[in-house]
Enzyme design. Structure first.
Site, short mmCIF file in Angstrom:
data_model
loop_
_atom_site.label_atom_id
_atom_site.label_comp_id
_atom_site.label_asym_id
_atom_site.label_seq_id
_atom_site.Cartn_x
_atom_site.Cartn_y
_atom_site.Cartn_z
N GLU A 266 -3.37 6.84 0.30
CA GLU A 266 -3.43 6.10 -1.05
C GLU A 266 -4.47 5.99 -2.19
O GLU A 266 -5.05 5.40 -2.94
CB GLU A 266 -3.85 4.93 -0.30
N CYS B 116 4.95 2.43 3.01
CA CYS B 116 4.32 1.47 3.45
C CYS B 116 3.70 0.25 2.87
O CYS B 116 3.39 -0.46 3.31
CB CYS B 116 3.17 1.61 5.10
N HIS C 92 -3.23 -20.67 8.04
CA HIS C 92 -1.93 -20.69 8.99
C HIS C 92 -1.06 -21.36 8.77
O HIS C 92 0.30 -21.53 9.00
CB HIS C 92 -2.55 -21.25 10.28
#
Length: 568
Positions: free
Chosen positions: A445, A516, A190
């Site tokens: 992919e 992407c 985090h």
């Protein structure tokens, strides 16, 4: 002057006075047997402590904006405190063993944290600290401990320490922090994510730094090099100050592109979308000028809710409910308004194991080649139907597109469309509104999908090239393996040819195609992709202005010329 080398967690350069976080004193927890008539009052002490921590977190929540990424951390802590499964485990152990509640809470929280650390999953291992943090606050109240208050950190400080508690990261947005220099922590923690979000330079893996730095010493954090300089000499200081000035000029220069369309020098327009993993990141994408969301990775929604580490002997939680998913998807769609939002269905398996009662742990010799992504969803259709119901329920709140990961055969697309029909029928039966014409596309992919792109095109509403997996599957390189990392090359001729084949197949069928993967946010690859005919790219939000600037410097003739020799 002392130079320390670590691991880059957030780029940029920061100079400030060191503020060394004090080591958290070890809690001394006794183990005392209780009589039966003491159990009720002891349990009430625990509930009272949980309530006080809850009230403290709610106060912190009231002080942060709706867009602040710390909200999701604080909200997660509230969920942990109210987790019925964990609380029941604590109560069962308490009533069975009849030891003082501090001992039981410390024991159970430690067991849970150890499961996460030993999961073999970096993301889940980072969450172990969250468990210890929130229930450590409960223990502090029970023991009448008064630990260090993060509010003592001054403006413009470089925070030096072993690590930062997740709940203490609220300071990163409240104060002007010059940098972070930590012993522990990873790039998926985090604190690292927030440092990158707020533009705070950060270096981790600095073994022994707390014993080599004193409070008030001048310190330079170079997050780009993964370097920390303690008590720099005048020449080094001047060099770093010049670097900061250059970085600021670059940031200021890029701001002009935020509210502009992505366009080449001769007026050819591109669409630049953002890759996100949480609803909160959609706010950042909007602020950075994204034309929409090109990839919402829903697996992070599942990972955040996990109550297990993936150990087949652990007690699993239920999967993320339809309502929780619906609220998350709805929030992203509402944030983005009429801009398109492409949500990828669950891409679990491989390096992203998700353990629930419905999805048991599956040990595989080669998980990246195993039961993952769409194969996983079709193997556990009830989980898939729940996600699709949530997606279609949310569809009325914005411009939704659904994307299927790791498709390798047309029959998989047909099977999914059959499941979608069943989901739509069930929503009609329940009188729940939804958009029936949500575009459904696939991620290209694998070499199989790229070679057969002409076959897929008539079965799909759009393509999105996932260049990260396409590269590793095509050239047989595990991109997470440092031993073969030098061989990982997105510009390999085979990869580029497969990309071009996919673009041509989409163009022939008249369906949109975008990129992407990591290639979408890199200058060198964007030049080649644009020359191939790509006009839609999806990347990390912070890269959007960077790519807008790059495109503005070239004409289409120049881009096509630069990419013309890449296929030979």
């Amino acid at each position: 002057m002392n130079v320390l080398l670590g691991i880059s967690a957030s780029s940029g350069t920061g100079i400030g006075k060191a503020f060394v976080l004090p080591e958290t004193p070890e809690r001394i927890i006794s183990k005392n047997k209780l009589s039966d008539n003491e159990l009720e009052s002891e349990w009430q002490r625990f509930e009272s402590a949980c309530t006080k921590v809850k009230e403290s977190i709610e106060k912190s929540l009231s002080e942060v904006s709706a867009e602040d990424l710390n909200r999701v951390i604080l909200e997660t802590y509230l969920l942990m405190l109210a987790d019925p499964v964990f609380l029941q485990e604590v109560k069962a152990a308490f009533e069975k063993n009849k030891y003082n509640i501090e001992y039981i809470v410390d024991m159970k929280a430690g067991e849970y944290a150890d499961r996460l650390r030993n999961s073999g999953n970096d993301y889940l291992a980072e969450r172990a600290g969250d468990i210890e943090d929130v229930f450590g606050k409960v223990l502090d109240i029970l023991l009448d401990y008064h630990p260090f208050d993060i509010e003592e950190v001054p403006e413009n400080a470089v925070i030096v320490g072993r690590n930062m508690k997740t709940s203490d990261t609220v300071i990163l947005n409240k104060r002007k922090i010059a940098g972070l220099a930590l012993i522990e922590g990873g790039i998926s923690s985090h604190v690292a994510i927030l440092a990158r979000t707020y533009g705070i330079p950060a270096v981790v893996g600095l073994e022994g730094i707390t014993s080599q730095v004193e409070n008030g010493e001048q310190i330079i954090v170079d997050g780009s090099l993964g370097e920390v300089v303690v008590s720099p000499d005048s020449a080094t200081l001047m060099q770093s100050q010049s670097k900061i000035a250059a970085e600021q000029k670059r940031v200021d220069r890029l701001k002009q592109f935020r509210n502009k369309a992505a366009m080449t020098e001769d007026g050819v327009e591109f669409k630049l979308y953002a890759n996100i993993g949480t609803p909160e990141e959609a706010e950042i994408a909007l602020e950075e000028g994204a034309d929409g969301i090109g990839l919402f990775r829903t697996e992070f929604l599942f990972m955040d809710s996990m109550k297990s580490n993936g150990n087949k002997n652990a007690s699993y939680s239920n999967s993320v409910s339809e309502e929780v998913q619906f609220q998350a998807y709805k929030r992203v769609l509402e944030i983005m308004g009429d801009k398109p939002v492409t949500i990828r269905t669950l891409d679990s398996g491989g390096d992203k194991d998700i353990g629930t009662k419905e999805i048991p742990f599956n040990s595989e010799k080669n998980p990246l080649m195993g039961l993952r992504a769409i194969r996983h969803s079709l193997f556990y259709p009830q989980i898939f139907r729940t996600q699709l119901r949530a997606l279609y329920r949310a569809s009325v709140y914005g411009n939704l597109r659904i994307m299927l990961p790791l498709i390798t055969d047309v029959s998989q697309v047909d099977t999914v469309r059959g499941i979608i029909k069943g989901v739509q029928y069930s929503l009609k039966e329940d009188n729940i509104p939804f958009k029936a014409d949500v575009p459904v596309g696939i991620m290209v992919e694998t070499a199989a999908a790229a070679i057969c792109a002409d076959c897929f095109a008539s079965h799909c509403d759009f393509f999105s090239l996932g260049t990260n997996d396409l590269t590793q599957y095509t050239i047989g390189i595990d991109r997470e393996n440092p031993s073969v990392a030098p061989y990982y090359n997105e510009f390999n001729l085979a990869v580029l040819r497969l990309i071009k084949m996919t673009i041509d197949a989409a163009k022939k069928e008249g369906i949109p195609v975008s990129i992407c993967g990591e290639m979408a946010g890199k200058k060198e690859s964007v030049i080649i992709l644009a020359g191939f005919g790509i006009r839609s790219l999806s990347m990390a939000p912070k890269q959007i202005s960077v790519i807008k600037e790059i495109l503005s410097q070239f004409s289409m003739d120049e881009l096509e010329s630069l990419s013309s020799n890449s296929l030979f």
